[in-house]
Design a protein around this motif. Structure first.
Motif: not given
Length: 709
Positions: A605-618, A620-622, A638-648
């Protein structure tokens, strides 16, 4: 600042904690002066040290009581030798200066110290009221650069920016004198070549000023919503004043001086917000900001900035900003050189708490030893200021200074607990280390909302949602888990079944009491803003990651009762508690798998909205923990977590390597390569979905939104 009508409507609670008032940061540095200083450690002389007795110094005498009575020479050779050894070891471990080889002409690989870009300082202006005098740094090693003075709290902000934005390599062109009119030759454009095509403009003072203000705005738009430690209005006012209101050494005005209308507007802002009407020569808003705080805020802004300079820098350096990395290193080095981690005052607490999430969050990328260093420093500073004592906090008359310090305490307290359970470390704090309560603020009255009055700060909004009370309750559980599981006895013997049962019960109780209030709602019909979405998802993910951590600990250590039987060679099925133990393992694995799927859904959900690209490491451990578990299970989610980390990875480079490692584990699991230890009896086959423990039905959050593409 609330009007009398608003104060009466919001009650006495909100009167005491008016965190959005513009005078918050004015009083922060005064807090340390009202608190008793730390006790000075007594140093034993050589004679008392040898006899292992207490060394009692006699006032007015050069000798201690023991040496006077025995007529011994009272010397301190051992202590001096020990201190000298420590100083040499520290200097060898963390060099703060740069040595330039004149013979080879190639610069050293050491980082540039802040003193090396500053010329002798101008005569000090009006002194300000930071608690301790600025420390003096060691002089640089012999180099072609002239002798310079270090950056102190009296350094002009324009000269601070000249250091922060100086070229990546030292040269004789990078040395400036204090003041705005008398400058040496500007650095050539080639000196900035490593930072992209537009970086040469950093040699222009007017561009540096405009650029710094732009990065400050990025900080308050993105980072401040998650780490509300500063007062935006006052920070901007003090920064503008320090940039535009200081003349040059020759008495002229700065070339960056804004139009008279802008100055008048700034003066009106000070007059309306300052308790003294902005007329006093000692107006707190006219004091310069702490240099390390300015450098840290600018470095945060560089992480997320879309300025053309950073776009060109990322294009030149393979998607990563080399310039942003230098700004982070310089902010950290400046804070270290100014002894932020050692001198207890409120400004230093805020700086340390902002630096910790700014730097790399990977333990593998911790060669310099900074991971957790600034968080630990902030906690020690808070303890030195005795912020953990209710009696001390109640004596702080200014409600804004009190609110800032209480917020800083709870931020450090929660971060310490979660870091301990994430990285398998013992926490620095325990439940009996503090007796202060969460501050509470009343809900906003409807008449204030309808009258378009100033809205609550992000800090107050989070308290309205019950976030901090829920987070503290979960942090106490995390702290107990860390103290029970991350110790040698547990690693060698296993987890006792009663300890495991107690943790499972505590997590279930927290879920029933808090998750519905602070977690993700069951529907997504309402549009969320950035703060609401990331806060709810982070609270939700923090709960579910506890089950993943518990499952990983079970797989690594096993159950103590089972391990004891296995050591005797007896089949574990003969254990009287075998059925109960297996059921506990199934429940933990079910909750861990459900939590990993839930986190993957939230990351989608957060990656779809591009929010993880702007998150200050809140979160990323999850994403890492959930992604690794799903990868070991061979689950395509698992692809959702991979996409999220790539945004991070846009702001935290190490996340790209973590995403690649999760991909590797997933591919190995799909090919039948699994490494399962004590949880093998309840571990499903790769890609099997785990039907025996609930399967994919455990995940029911807007499923089409984040399926595997």
């Amino acid at each position: 600042m609330d009007t009398p009508d608003q104060q009466g409507a919001s009650g006495s609670s909100s009167q005491s904690f008016n965190f959005s008032s513009p005078t918050m940061q004015n009083q922060i540095h005064e807090l340390a002066k009202t608190l008793p200083p730390p006790r000075k450690q007594n140093t034993a002389c050589d004679a008392c040290r040898a006899r292992k007795v207490k060394c009692n110094q006699v006032p007015g005498q050069d000798k201690c009581q023991h040496c006077l009575s025995k007529n011994y020479p009272c010397t301190h050779f051992i202590q001096q030798a020990t201190s000298e050894k420590k100083r040499h070891a520290a200097a060898a471990k963390r060099p703060r200066t740069l040595s330039v080889s004149s013979s080879s002409g190639q610069p050293s690989t050491s980082r540039i110290g802040p003193a090396e870009h500053m010329a002798p300082a101008a005569p000090a202006g009006p002194s300000h009221s930071y608690q301790s005098p600025a420390p003096q740094f060691a002089q640089p090693s012999p180099s072609p650069l002239p002798r310079v003075d270090p950056i102190t709290t009296d350094t002009q902000t324009r000269d601070l920016l000249a250091y922060i934005f100086s070229p990546p390599e030292p040269s004789s062109f990078s040395v400036h004198t204090n003041g705005s009119a008398n400058r040496l030759t500007a650095p050539p454009a080639s000196a900035y070549g490593d930072w992209g095509a537009l970086a040469h403009r950093l040699s222009e003072e007017s561009f540096r000023t405009e650029f710094a203000l732009d990065l400050v705005e990025v900080f308050f738009q993105i980072v401040h919503t998650r780490l509300p430690l500063l007062n935006p209005a006052q920070f901007r006012t003090r920064l503008h004043y320090s940039l535009y209101s200081t003349g040059s050494q020759n008495g002229g005005t700065s070339p960056n001086t804004p139009p008279a209308s802008a100055v008048a507007q700034q003066q009106r802002t000070r007059n309306s917000s300052s308790p003294n009407g902005g007329q006093s020569a000692h107006d707190p808003e006219q004091r310069p900001l702490h240099p390390a705080l300015v450098a840290t805020v600018i470095a945060w802004g560089a992480k997320f900035s879309e300025h053309p300079l950073f776009i060109a820098d990322r294009h030149r350096n393979g998607g990563q900003s080399a310039f942003a990395k230098v700004l982070i290193n310089r902010a950290r080095d400046l804070a270290e050189d100014m002894k932020v981690h050692r001198i207890p005052n409120a400004d230093h607490v805020v700086i340390a708490l902002l630096i910790e999430p700014l730097q790399s969050q990977s333990l593998e990328d911790n060669a310099a030893g900074f991971h957790g260093f600034w968080l630990g420093s902030a906690i020690r500073l808070l303890l030195d200021l005795q912020i953990n004592h209710k009696s001390v906090m109640s004596n702080i008359e200014d409600p804004e200074a009190r609110g800032t310090m209480i917020f800083a305490w709870w931020m450090a307290c929660l971060a310490d607990a979660y870091r301990s359970v994430y990285y398998r470390r013992k926490p620095m704090l325990d439940d009996d280390d503090y007796d202060i309560d969460f501050y509470t603020v009343g809900p906003v009255p409807p008449d204030i909302i309808e009258s378009h009055a100033p809205q609550p700060s992000p800090r107050e909004q989070l308290e309205f949602l019950g976030y901090y009370r829920a987070a503290h309750a979960l942090a106490r559980i995390a702290r107990q888990i860390s103290r029970q599981l991350w110790r040698p006895a547990t690693e060698s013997d296993g987890i006792p079944i009663d300890v495991l049962t107690a943790f499972m019960g505590q997590l279930n109780e927290w879920r029933d009491a808090h998750l519905a209030q602070v977690g993700v709602p069951s529907n997504f019909e309402a549009e969320w803003d950035f703060v609401s979405a990331v806060t709810a998802c982070a609270s939700d993910a923090t709960y579910h990651i506890m089950w993943i951590i518990l499952a990983n600990a079970l797989d690594d250590f096993g159950i103590r009762e089972v391990n004891d039987v296995a050591r005797t060679g007896t089949p574990e099925t003969l254990l009287p508690q075998h059925a109960q133990i297996e059921e506990k393992k199934r429940q933990v694995f079910f909750q861990a798998q459900h939590g990993a799927l839930r986190i993957a859904g939230l990351a989608g959900v957060l990656a779809t909205n591009g929010y993880l690209r702007l998150d200050c490491a809140v979160m990323h451990v999850s994403c890492i923990q959930a992604g690794m578990l799903l990868a070991r299970l061979g689950r395509p989610e698992v692809q959702n977590c991979i996409t999220g980390l790539e945004q991070y990875a846009y702001a935290y480079e190490e996340c790209a390597d973590q995403a690649a490692e999760i991909k590797r584990v997933y591919n190995a699991a799909v090919n039948g390569e699994q490494e399962v230890n004590h949880m093998a009896s309840v571990w499903p086959r790769p890609g099997g979905g785990g039907d025996a423990v609930g399967g994919s039905g455990a995940m029911n959050i807007d499923q089409p939104m984040f399926g595997f593409p």
